[in-house]
Design a protein around this motif. Sequence first.
Motif, PDB file in Angstrom:
ATOM      1  N   ASP A  98       0.821  -1.216   0.000  1.00  0.00           N
ATOM      2  CA  ASP A  98       0.000   0.000   0.000  1.00  0.00           C
ATOM      3  C   ASP A  98       0.855   1.266   0.000  1.00  0.00           C
ATOM      4  O   ASP A  98       0.338   2.356  -0.190  1.00  0.00           O
ATOM      5  N   ARG A 163      -5.808  -7.479  -5.658  1.00  0.00           N
ATOM      6  CA  ARG A 163      -5.893  -6.151  -5.031  1.00  0.00           C
ATOM      7  C   ARG A 163      -5.091  -5.087  -5.770  1.00  0.00           C
ATOM      8  O   ARG A 163      -5.551  -3.951  -5.895  1.00  0.00           O
ATOM      9  N   GLU A 169     -12.715  -5.076  -7.024  1.00  0.00           N
ATOM     10  CA  GLU A 169     -13.472  -4.502  -5.907  1.00  0.00           C
ATOM     11  C   GLU A 169     -14.435  -5.539  -5.334  1.00  0.00           C
ATOM     12  O   GLU A 169     -14.892  -6.408  -6.053  1.00  0.00           O
ATOM     13  N   PRO A 170     -14.682  -5.470  -4.051  1.00  0.00           N
ATOM     14  CA  PRO A 170     -14.273  -4.465  -3.059  1.00  0.00           C
ATOM     15  C   PRO A 170     -12.908  -4.730  -2.421  1.00  0.00           C
ATOM     16  O   PRO A 170     -12.465  -3.964  -1.578  1.00  0.00           O
ATOM     17  N   LEU A 171     -12.229  -5.803  -2.846  1.00  0.00           N
ATOM     18  CA  LEU A 171     -10.927  -6.126  -2.265  1.00  0.00           C
ATOM     19  C   LEU A 171      -9.911  -5.001  -2.475  1.00  0.00           C
ATOM     20  O   LEU A 171      -9.142  -4.663  -1.569  1.00  0.00           O
ATOM     21  N   SER A 173     -10.155  -1.809  -2.558  1.00  0.00           N
ATOM     22  CA  SER A 173     -10.266  -0.642  -1.681  1.00  0.00           C
ATOM     23  C   SER A 173     -10.568  -1.017  -0.228  1.00  0.00           C
ATOM     24  O   SER A 173     -10.829  -0.141   0.588  1.00  0.00           O
ATOM     25  N   ALA A 174     -10.511  -2.297   0.089  1.00  0.00           N
ATOM     26  CA  ALA A 174     -10.761  -2.734   1.470  1.00  0.00           C
ATOM     27  C   ALA A 174      -9.678  -2.179   2.389  1.00  0.00           C
ATOM     28  O   ALA A 174      -8.512  -2.094   2.001  1.00  0.00           O
ATOM     29  N   PRO A 175     -10.041  -1.800   3.611  1.00  0.00           N
ATOM     30  CA  PRO A 175      -9.041  -1.297   4.553  1.00  0.00           C
ATOM     31  C   PRO A 175      -8.016  -2.394   4.873  1.00  0.00           C
ATOM     32  O   PRO A 175      -8.352  -3.583   4.894  1.00  0.00           O
ATOM     33  N   GLU A 177      -6.826  -3.418   7.602  1.00  0.00           N
ATOM     34  CA  GLU A 177      -7.229  -4.274   8.732  1.00  0.00           C
ATOM     35  C   GLU A 177      -8.174  -5.391   8.299  1.00  0.00           C
ATOM     36  O   GLU A 177      -8.137  -6.482   8.847  1.00  0.00           O
ATOM     37  N   THR A 178      -9.011  -5.118   7.302  1.00  0.00           N
ATOM     38  CA  THR A 178      -9.905  -6.155   6.779  1.00  0.00           C
ATOM     39  C   THR A 178      -9.097  -7.239   6.089  1.00  0.00           C
ATOM     40  O   THR A 178      -9.363  -8.443   6.255  1.00  0.00           O
ATOM     41  N   ILE A 179      -8.102  -6.836   5.325  1.00  0.00           N
ATOM     42  CA  ILE A 179      -7.235  -7.806   4.640  1.00  0.00           C
ATOM     43  C   ILE A 179      -6.504  -8.657   5.666  1.00  0.00           C
ATOM     44  O   ILE A 179      -6.458  -9.885   5.557  1.00  0.00           O
ATOM     45  N   THR A 182      -8.852 -11.185   7.419  1.00  0.00           N
ATOM     46  CA  THR A 182      -9.401 -12.268   6.598  1.00  0.00           C
ATOM     47  C   THR A 182      -8.347 -13.183   5.992  1.00  0.00           C
ATOM     48  O   THR A 182      -8.589 -14.386   5.822  1.00  0.00           O
TER      49      THR A 182
END
Length: 197
Positions: A98, A163, A169-171, A173-175, A177-179, A182
């Motif tokens: 990122d 990503r 999407e939505p992967l 633009s996922a935050p 912390e979500t990545i 999961t």
Amino acid sequence: MPRTGRRPGYSDTREAILTAARQAFAERGYDKASIRQIATSAGVDPALVHHYFGAKEQLFLAAMEAPIDPGKAIEQVVAGGLDGIGERLVRTFVTVWDSPAGTPAAALVRSAVSHDWSARMLREFITTQILRRVIGNLELDPNEGPLRASLVASQLMGLIMARYIIKLEPLASAPPETIVATVAPTIQRYLSGPLDQ
């Protein structure tokens, strides 16, 4: 007979060494390529290769145009051992990808998808600079370590493609912390769980 002294200028010499190194690493792999062979191919003395790049590992990272030193990143990730490794690994991975360092890394992956030479270089990079370090530092069972590490690589390469390359999407633009939440459990299972389930 090839010249062994200095070449006409810093950038010319450096680029000649990098060109020879890329060729050697792609054709012979990291382990079989030698500084002496690379220097001969570039028309310089081996001491000049060491002067510009240091050890073979630094030359390889420069030839790959690696945006970070994976050794330092992996050292921090594996410092806590197997417990929580999935979370630390995915968090570090997403942080790097990122950041601005992710742009040249994405270019390298795009190139590897369409060019066999780039794919060989990327494979050497993943194998020698990442997977070996993970296996060695975590002291994984030598019979299972390579499979476990390559399963981790498959998961992370899939994440890169979805990503950062395809931007699904939505992967995409996922935050972060979500990545982490999961993907980390899968990475943890690959490294510490049973392989027969």
